[in-house]
Design a protein around this motif. Structure first.
Motif, PDB file in Angstrom:
ATOM      1  N   LEU A 125       0.727  -1.299   0.112  1.00  0.00           N
ATOM      2  CA  LEU A 125      -0.112  -0.046  -0.196  1.00  0.00           C
ATOM      3  C   LEU A 125       0.834   1.326  -0.132  1.00  0.00           C
ATOM      4  O   LEU A 125       0.590   2.077  -0.783  1.00  0.00           O
ATOM      5  N   GLU A 126       1.769   1.202   0.848  1.00  0.00           N
ATOM      6  CA  GLU A 126       2.619   2.360   0.889  1.00  0.00           C
ATOM      7  C   GLU A 126       3.571   2.818  -0.215  1.00  0.00           C
ATOM      8  O   GLU A 126       3.479   3.890  -0.830  1.00  0.00           O
ATOM      9  N   GLN A 127       3.877   1.339  -0.914  1.00  0.00           N
ATOM     10  CA  GLN A 127       4.789   1.725  -1.983  1.00  0.00           C
ATOM     11  C   GLN A 127       3.934   2.180  -2.999  1.00  0.00           C
ATOM     12  O   GLN A 127       4.642   3.005  -3.771  1.00  0.00           O
ATOM     13  N   PHE A 128       2.885   1.462  -3.416  1.00  0.00           N
ATOM     14  CA  PHE A 128       1.953   2.116  -4.526  1.00  0.00           C
ATOM     15  C   PHE A 128       1.799   3.462  -4.045  1.00  0.00           C
ATOM     16  O   PHE A 128       1.457   4.407  -5.289  1.00  0.00           O
ATOM     17  N   GLY A 129       1.288   3.797  -2.888  1.00  0.00           N
ATOM     18  CA  GLY A 129       0.886   5.142  -2.610  1.00  0.00           C
ATOM     19  C   GLY A 129       1.965   6.064  -3.206  1.00  0.00           C
ATOM     20  O   GLY A 129       1.643   7.150  -3.654  1.00  0.00           O
TER      21      GLY A 129
END
Lengths: 946, 208
Positions: A714-718
């Protein structure tokens, strides 16, 4: 010669620069006071410019050089030439070192002569003197001769007693060329005397005896002498053995391992006289033979070698006759210069005696020496050239194809007619080589680019039929859409999370202003809130956020939590609907998704930050209110009340549900093949999941905590989405194609790619690579598929994914070294790969930022087809051609690497792409012929000992 | 070795992507604002001559890519910098938050002689947007904690405070440069005496 030209160029520039910046200079060096200040005020802002902009440089260059020679004709292919010229020009300026100081300086090691031996306080008894006087003895080696000098100490110190005439001392000074010396007599008389040397010339004249101090100096001197003679002659060993009557000279024996053997017998006598003959007549050829440096046959062919050297140089300099003749002339010149150098050196000697022996015979000797010099220079030049070619082979032979297709009849390029004529009935394409060839030499007609590019990029196979391609298109599209639904769902979660954190931070920040406690902000958060800050029109985000902020501020600290949820909700609604609308527009999720459809209604009004161009200035509140959909209204209403927090309660079922399906779909999407079979089902499932996911996201912030995607993903994609948003809205907004809708397409393609390649991650520049593809195809899934193909080659260029960029720089360096040594020398002043940093953007984006769109299309398709026609690394040659196009300006202005960076940045989108392409194609051929030539000669050279 | 021109101030602009580095540079140098800038790839620079305390100096302002994955490429450009400008977007707290890492990164890569006193200037850009999320006080506090870095709130779009900020940048850079000059000239002198020593030795004729 090169140096001189460069200097001249430099001066020229300096003058220009001075006249231009005269005011500045005056102010800088003159007294700076109030007057200067007043004066400076009269200057308009643009006069402040210091460095001339690129066009001015180009303009100046056009004016100053009447005609521009193509860079290929201006080569100075072999570096050694330059060095020779540099030396000779230096000699010309030093023809008359008459002063004592000059003379003394000439006794030191200098560029013309190596100092082999030096000893002070060596006594010499000049002819008409009774007492020997001390002086400085030295042995000098020039390229062709060995000279012994002895200078009285008075001259060395520059101190002369008044009673003495300086000229007398000059007469005493010794200055003897060993080519004039036949015998060296050595006398050792007892312990107290270090030894005496008497030189006997060809004419039988004995030079004044030289008395060495004690302590082995004589032996040292002889050793040095022997060394110094080596290239052209030697002390005659037979004399040694004849004269050496015993081990009188135990120290001599220590020099074991010398090529010249002295047979020293065992005798105890101390004082022995020696006479060494100096063998000076040995020809260069004999010497080389003896040393085993060459075999006789190759030496006899030396003339041929020289010729072939010239011939190769000619090839090197693009086969023009003029350059070949200048090449051979310069070779001779080089040899002559080196001879002149020796002559000059001799003439400079204050002692007149050394020239007395210039008889007819010595004239012959001089001629012989000249011959040898010329031949040896040619030989060494040839040797250098061979090494040079070895570099070519090692570094560059992989850069061009073994065979280059010729461009006959291909200059008109790939026209529609030709393209259609090459297509068979079933739609497959025959003669793909012809397509590559025509593309390479003449580019593709714009109208058929859309059809041809997928072939060039490898997305379509040439052998595929129309039907197969249609099938592929369908698969690609469905795959693309599935992937998109996945990341849209994830994005929704990400956004949700962002809002929460953002709200929390804002609340804390505002409270902090009173409490004074610094608040750590969570990474990856706020970027999405205002993406279009660059815009002239303030978009919704800027309008939309402050009220929330204000509300927060009004809330008491206790209400923080609530305000957090509330704000995220309100904002989030707009976000997810945006995504949905896009999906809808692209028929991603189709009719399966009622929510999306319903959302799409209000979409156009929701001025999402992502759209970036921010033309609408409606406030967030207006948007939301304008939405007709019940959900929206409901949310809106709820969010309007501060009690909206209620919604946060536990939609755990929803979120769990969603995450499960999402996960499933993610794994399924990696199996593209199996995808076709169950696509219908999974699409439905995804639709449902998305629907639920969206709903739960919209309704419940809690869902952001319940996702099955790991927090990491999630964080990465965010983080990536935030970056993509920032760049998409800045991408080519001045190009007609990129209106809001098409920027959204660009964003979708980008996000889809990143979702599939989270390990690579988004990096600045990727948008630039998608853009031209999207312009040509105007179709997201096709642009996506082709972008993937494109990235197969280009992804290694991005930071941290490989050493590719360094390799490009190294290749550029080698290419310039081989093809333009003069430029290379300038650029190589700082031996640092960062010097080629000006190429960085070129390679990263395949010149996309350097050229206008129409040219980008051409250059790209040529780069793609070049792989099959001439070189898989055509981009290198295009880069080289860009450099070569402006090489005169770069050299003329002696640009440092920062200036080169600035120059090329200024020149972006202003190159004559057609001319540069032509040059690039020529450069490929040039390198190809060099390598071919080298391969053919290497078989010859391998038989010769080198 | 790149020879450093006299009176040339090298200024590096750092900050997150999209905070307005390119816009600030162009507003200062060309007095123009454009909504058309693209994301900076690699690095670019502009030069401008300005007067600082009756002295004319040339500022060489380096604009860099904002994405941190490009940072390692900038290393070559950081070296020899006279001043570093840290930019953030007042509407995006995150860009403010990363100032710390930009500052650290710069100090690590550029290796200035005196890291504690190396001149930085912080610019909070985009105040024209009117929805600042980073209060001035907060930014000022951070600047104070880092050895009193000057702080300016700017708008590249309206040119608010841009001129003043760059004047301060030049001033601080100049102060830094004059210190460096003291160091830089020293080796030259040594070199000169080294040469003459050799000369004297040779004159004395004892080169054995």
């Amino acid at each position: 010669m090169t140096i001189l030209t460069q200097k001249r160029g430099n001066n020229h520039f300096a003058t220009l620069a001075l006249s231009e910046k005269g005011d500045v200079t005056r102010r800088r060096f003159g007294k700076v006071g109030p007057c200067a200040l007043d004066y400076s005020k009269t200057r308009t802002p643009d006069q402040y410019w210091n460095d001339p902009p690129a066009d001015e440089l180009v303009q100046r260059h056009r004016i100053s050089s009447g005609h521009t020679t193509p860079p290929s004709c201006r080569k100075t292919p072999i570096n050694y030439r330059r060095t020779l010229h540099a030396v000779s020009s230096e000699d010309n300026t030093r023809q008359n070192p008459v002063s004592t100081k000059d003379y003394v300086e000439s006794l030191h090691q200098n560029s013309r002569a190596a100092l082999l031996y030096g000893k002070n306080n060596v006594l010499v008894l000049p002819k008409d003197m009774k007492e020997p006087i001390p002086g400085y003895l030295s042995l000098h080696q020039t390229a062709t001769s060995l000279i012994i000098k002895w200078t009285p100490n008075e001259l060395m110190n520059g101190y002369v007693e008044e009673s003495q005439d300086k000229s007398v001392l000059w007469d005493y000074a010794l200055n003897v060329n060993f080519s004039d010396v036949v015998y060296v007599h050595c006398h050792q008389q007892g312990e107290e005397n270090g030894g005496t040397v008497i030189l006997v010339g060809q004419d039988g004249v004995q030079r004044p005896p030289i008395h060495f101090p004690r302590g082995g100096h004589l032996l040292q001197f002889l050793t040095c002498l022997e060394n110094g003679l080596l290239p052209h002659g030697q002390l005659d060993p037979p004399l040694w053995s004849q004269r050496g009557k015993g081990k009188v000279f135990p120290k001599l024996r220590r020099r074991g391992g010398r090529p010249i053997k002295s047979r020293i017998e065992d005798t105890d006598e101390e004082s022995v006289d020696y006479v060494f003959q100096i063998i000076n007549k040995m020809s260069h050829r004999e010497f080389l033979l003896e040393q085993g440096l060459i075999d006789p046959e190759s030496w006899s062919n030396s003339a041929h070698h020289m010729a072939s050297c010239v011939q190769r140089a000619q090839l090197l300099s693009s086969s023009t006759t003029s350059s070949s003749s200048s090449k051979s002339i310069s070779l001779e010149k080089a040899a002559t210069c080196s001879l002149k150098e020796d002559t000059v050196f001799n003439e400079n000697l204050p002692s007149p005696k050394s020239q007395k022996s210039a008889s007819g015979e010595s004239l012959n000797t001089v001629c012989e020496t000249m011959k040898k010099q010329i031949l040896s220079r040619a030989f060494y030049g040839w040797l250098a050239y061979c090494r040079h070619l070895k570099t070519v082979r090692t570094h560059l032979s992989g850069l061009v194809n073994v065979k280059i297709m010729d461009g006959e009849g291909a200059s008109e390029g790939l026209t529609k007619e030709v393209w259609e004529s090459l297509r068979l009935d079933d739609g497959s394409i025959c003669f793909e080589e012809e397509i590559f060839r025509r593309t390479y030499y003449g580019a593709i007609a714009h109208s058929i680019r859309k059809e041809v590019w997928p072939f060039l990029l490898g997305h379509y196979k040439f052998s595929s039929t129309t039907k197969e391609r249609e099938e592929l298109d369908r698969t690609t599209k469905q795959y693309y859409e599935t992937t998109m639904t996945e990341w849209l769902a994830v994005e929704a979660i990400v956004r949700q999370k962002d809002k929460e954190i953002m709200a929390a931070n804002i609340a804390k920040l505002s409270s902090e202003s009173t409490s004074g406690e610094p608040v750590p902000l969570t990474p990856g958060l706020a970027n999405d809130i205002s993406n279009d800050v660059f815009e002239d029109d303030v978009s919704i985000t800027s309008d939309g956020e402050p009220p929330i902020f204000d509300e927060n501020e009004q809330l008491s600290p206790v209400v923080e939590e609530k305000s957090l949820d509330f704000s995220s909700d309100a904002d989030h609604k707009g976000e997810c609907t945006t995504k949905l609308e896009n999906g809808n527009e692209n028929h991603v999720i189709n009719d399966d998704l009622p929510v999306k459809e319903s959302d799409s209604g209000r979409m156009s009004q929701c001025d999402s930050p992502d759209e970036g161009v921010g033309e609408e200035e409606e406030s967030d509140d207006d948007n939301v209110i304008a939405c007709n959909k019940p959900t929206a209204e409901k949310i809106n209403n709820e969010s309007k009340q501060s009690t909206a927090v209620v919604i946060t309660t536990n939609p755990s079922q929803d979120s769990g549900n969603q995450s499960e399906i999402s996960l499933g779909s993610r794994s399924s999407c990696s199996r593209l093949k199996s995808f076709l079979e169950d696509e219908k089902d999974s699409a439905d499932g995804l639709g449902d999941c998305l629907q639920e996911g969206q709903r739960s996201n919209c309704i419940s912030p809690a869902s952001s905590q319940g996702g099955v995607y790991s927090g990491e993903i999630l964080e990465q994609f965010g983080v990536n989405v935030h970056r993509i948003d920032k760049d998409v809205q800045r991408c080519d907004r001045n190009y007609w194609y990129f209106n809001i809708d098409n920027l959204e397409k660009l964003r979708n393609v980008m996000c889809t790619y990143i979702w599939e390649h989270l390990d690579i991650g988004y990096m600045q520049g990727m948008c630039d690579l998608v853009a031209p593809l999207l312009v040509i195809f105007d179709d997201e899934s096709m642009a996506y598929a082709c972008f993937c193909r494109l990235m197969d080659r280009l992804s290694v260029n991005f930071p941290h994914s490989g050493e590719a960029m360094d390799m490009h720089f190294a290749n550029m360096r080698s290419l310039i070294q081989i093809l333009d040594p003069e430029l290379f020398e300038l650029m190589d002043k700082n031996r640092d790969y960062t010097h080629f940093f000006f190429c960085y953007r070129w390679f990263l984006l395949d010149f996309k930022r350097e050229l206008l769109y129409d040219d980008v299309f051409i250059v790209w398709e040529i780069i793609w087809s070049a792989k099959y026609v001439s070189s898989a690394h055509f981009y290198l040659f295009f880069a080289l051609a860009l450099v070569e196009t402006y090489r005169d300006i770069i050299i003329g202005n002696q640009m440092e690497f920062t200036e080169i960076i600035k120059f090329f940045n200024d020149m972006a989108e202003r190159h004559n792409a057609k001319a540069v392409l032509n040059l690039a194609r020529n450069l490929v051929v040039q390198l190809h012929s060099m390598i071919e030539d080298q391969l053919s000669t290497s078989s010859t050279t391998s038989s010769e000992k080198l | 070795m790149a020879t450093k021109k006299k009176g040339l101030l090298k200024v590096i602009i750092l900050g997150d992507t999209g905070v307005g580095k390119t816009s600030l540079m162009n507003q200062f140098v060309n007095r123009k604002f454009s909504g058309q800038y693209k994301a900076t790839i690699g690095a670019d620079f502009l030069t401008k001559e300005i007067m600082v305390d009756d002295r004319v100096v040339t500022m060489q302002i380096w604009d860099t890519a904002g994405q941190e994955r490009f940072q390692s490429l900038g290393v070559a450009f950081y070296r020899g910098a006279d001043c570093c400008v840290l930019v953030f977007d007042v509407t995006l707290p995150n860009t403010f938050k990363s100032l710390d890492s930009w500052r650290d990164e710069f100090l690590v890569q550029a290796c200035p002689r005196d890291p504690e006193n190396f001149p930085f200037v912080v610019l909070g850009n985009k105040i024209d947007l009117g929805n600042a999320a980073v209060p001035s006080k907060r930014a000022e506090r951070w600047c104070q904690s880092k050895n009193n870095i000057p702080y300016f709130e700017t708008s590249a779009k309206d040119a608010t405070n841009v001129e003043q900020a760059f004047q301060a940048i030049a001033k601080n850079a100049l102060a830094q440069e004059s210190e460096q000059d003291l160091y830089n000239e020293f080796p030259d002198q040594i070199k000169l005496t080294g040469d003459s020593n050799r000369f004297n030795n040779n004159d004395a004729g004892c080169s054995c």
